[in-house]
Design a protein around this motif. Structure first.
Motif, PDB file in Angstrom:
ATOM      1  N   LEU A 259      -9.516   1.004 -14.785  1.00 51.54           N
ATOM      2  CA  LEU A 259      -8.188   1.605 -14.860  1.00 51.54           C
ATOM      3  C   LEU A 259      -7.719   1.710 -16.311  1.00 51.54           C
ATOM      4  O   LEU A 259      -7.196   2.748 -16.732  1.00 51.54           O
ATOM      5  CB  LEU A 259      -7.178   0.788 -14.051  1.00 51.54           C
TER       6      LEU A 259
ATOM      7  N   GLN B 227       0.677   5.757   0.273  1.00 54.87           N
ATOM      8  CA  GLN B 227      -0.118   6.924   0.624  1.00 54.87           C
ATOM      9  C   GLN B 227      -0.004   7.955  -0.495  1.00 54.87           C
ATOM     10  O   GLN B 227       1.075   8.173  -1.040  1.00 54.87           O
ATOM     11  CB  GLN B 227       0.399   7.513   1.944  1.00 54.87           C
ATOM     12  N   LEU B 228      -1.126   8.582  -0.831  1.00 59.85           N
ATOM     13  CA  LEU B 228      -1.158   9.600  -1.879  1.00 59.85           C
ATOM     14  C   LEU B 228      -1.603  10.937  -1.293  1.00 59.85           C
ATOM     15  O   LEU B 228      -2.697  11.033  -0.725  1.00 59.85           O
ATOM     16  CB  LEU B 228      -2.128   9.196  -2.999  1.00 59.85           C
TER      17      LEU B 228
ATOM     18  N   MET C 242     -14.035   3.765   1.105  1.00 61.01           N
ATOM     19  CA  MET C 242     -13.157   3.169   0.094  1.00 61.01           C
ATOM     20  C   MET C 242     -13.920   2.881  -1.185  1.00 61.01           C
ATOM     21  O   MET C 242     -15.148   2.849  -1.189  1.00 61.01           O
ATOM     22  CB  MET C 242     -12.540   1.886   0.628  1.00 61.01           C
TER      23      MET C 242
ATOM     24  N   GLN D 267      -3.085  -2.638  -4.158  1.00 56.31           N
ATOM     25  CA  GLN D 267      -3.484  -3.586  -5.193  1.00 56.31           C
ATOM     26  C   GLN D 267      -4.354  -4.669  -4.576  1.00 56.31           C
ATOM     27  O   GLN D 267      -4.033  -5.212  -3.520  1.00 56.31           O
ATOM     28  CB  GLN D 267      -2.222  -4.207  -5.806  1.00 56.31           C
TER      29      GLN D 267
ATOM     30  N   ALA E 185      -3.637   3.730  -1.406  1.00 55.61           N
ATOM     31  CA  ALA E 185      -3.926   2.889  -2.564  1.00 55.61           C
ATOM     32  C   ALA E 185      -3.212   1.556  -2.387  1.00 55.61           C
ATOM     33  O   ALA E 185      -2.056   1.517  -1.966  1.00 55.61           O
ATOM     34  CB  ALA E 185      -3.458   3.564  -3.851  1.00 55.61           C
TER      35      ALA E 185
ATOM     36  N   TYR F 217      -5.047   9.778   0.750  1.00 55.47           N
ATOM     37  CA  TYR F 217      -5.559   8.494   0.271  1.00 55.47           C
ATOM     38  C   TYR F 217      -4.514   7.408   0.444  1.00 55.47           C
ATOM     39  O   TYR F 217      -3.319   7.676   0.454  1.00 55.47           O
ATOM     40  CB  TYR F 217      -5.950   8.583  -1.211  1.00 55.47           C
TER      41      TYR F 217
ATOM     42  N   MET G  93      -7.567  -1.917  -8.028  1.00 52.74           N
ATOM     43  CA  MET G  93      -6.928  -1.080  -7.017  1.00 52.74           C
ATOM     44  C   MET G  93      -7.970  -0.604  -6.009  1.00 52.74           C
ATOM     45  O   MET G  93      -9.044  -0.146  -6.386  1.00 52.74           O
ATOM     46  CB  MET G  93      -6.282   0.140  -7.690  1.00 52.74           C
ATOM     47  N   LEU G  94      -7.631  -0.740  -4.741  1.00 55.32           N
ATOM     48  CA  LEU G  94      -8.500  -0.266  -3.668  1.00 55.32           C
ATOM     49  C   LEU G  94      -7.986   1.098  -3.222  1.00 55.32           C
ATOM     50  O   LEU G  94      -6.812   1.245  -2.875  1.00 55.32           O
ATOM     51  CB  LEU G  94      -8.486  -1.239  -2.485  1.00 55.32           C
ATOM     52  N   LEU G  95      -8.855   2.105  -3.265  1.00 57.17           N
ATOM     53  CA  LEU G  95      -8.524   3.442  -2.776  1.00 57.17           C
ATOM     54  C   LEU G  95      -9.263   3.676  -1.471  1.00 57.17           C
ATOM     55  O   LEU G  95     -10.477   3.486  -1.403  1.00 57.17           O
ATOM     56  CB  LEU G  95      -8.946   4.515  -3.788  1.00 57.17           C
TER      57      LEU G  95
ATOM     58  N   ALA H 290       0.837  -1.192   0.000  1.00 57.92           N
ATOM     59  CA  ALA H 290       0.000   0.000   0.000  1.00 57.92           C
ATOM     60  C   ALA H 290       0.876   1.247   0.000  1.00 57.92           C
ATOM     61  O   ALA H 290       1.973   1.252   0.550  1.00 57.92           O
ATOM     62  CB  ALA H 290      -0.902  -0.008   1.231  1.00 57.92           C
TER      63      ALA H 290
ATOM     64  N   ASP I 279      -9.980   6.461   1.627  1.00 60.65           N
ATOM     65  CA  ASP I 279      -9.905   7.836   2.108  1.00 60.65           C
ATOM     66  C   ASP I 279      -9.361   7.764   3.535  1.00 60.65           C
ATOM     67  O   ASP I 279     -10.017   7.233   4.428  1.00 60.65           O
ATOM     68  CB  ASP I 279     -11.304   8.464   2.076  1.00 60.65           C
TER      69      ASP I 279
END
Length: 189
Positions: A179, A4-5, A171, A13, A11, A9, A18-20, A2, A22
């Motif tokens: 994608l 962090q964005l 999520m 795999q 993210a 967020y 892809m699981l996002l 995983a 919050d």
């Protein structure tokens, strides 16, 4: 693995894509269930302040704070009466910094006062939701790999990991097909 964005967020795999997640919403769900449990068991952990803080309240806010004293203590706040309508804060929940303690407590009291006449709302649930929302919004920070994994694990240990206490999504899965569509789309790549 995983990642962090933008401090907002997470993210990772998954089999279908892809699981996002919050990050704020995930933390809100986790804290809500923690605070709800603390209220039920009357066992909130508190960190003692080195320097106590004074919180001046309007008379109706002070009256409500006194009526909810046990519940507020169960959330981790420690305080005593200081004057006619003031509180001397001596302890705050572990997730809150010293500087935020009085602001968070005041907001919690004001929100409870705003919902006081709504007989449909459970007061303890309202307190837990309010504190979770306030704490989560102040807790967005850079997470290392271990912290990301702990957050994900704690989220999936909750009773409803997909939604906040207010019903907002925590999520979303973006499928491999979606994608591909996003990347190639109508503009090409």
């Amino acid at each position: 693995n995983a990642v962090q964005l933008h401090l907002k967020y997470i993210a990772l795999q998954v089999k279908s894509g892809m699981l996002l997640i919050d990050q704020k919403a995930a933390l809100e769900r986790i804290l809500f269930e923690k605070y709800e449990k603390n209220l039920a068991n009357k066992t909130g952990a508190s960190q003692q302040l080195l320097f106590q803080k004074t919180l001046n309240l309007r008379p109706e806010e002070f009256e409500l704070a006194m009526a909810l004293k046990d519940e507020i203590h169960a959330l981790g706040f420690g305080f005593e009466v200081f004057g006619k309508s003031s509180l001397l804060i001596s302890g705050i929940p572990m997730e809150i910094t010293d500087d935020e303690g009085s602001v968070v407590l005041e907001g919690l009291i004001k929100e409870s006062l705003a919902h006081e006449t709504d007989v449909k709302l459970d007061k303890t649930k309202t307190l837990a939701k309010s504190l979770a929302k306030r704490t989560a919004s102040r807790s967005l920070k850079k997470l290392d790999k271990k912290e990301i994994n702990v957050l994900i694990n704690r989220l999936f240990e909750t009773s409803m990991p997909s939604h906040t206490p207010d019903g907002q999504k925590v999520m979303n899965v973006i499928t491999l097909d979606r994608l591909a569509e996003l990347i190639s789309g109508s503009n090409g790549f």
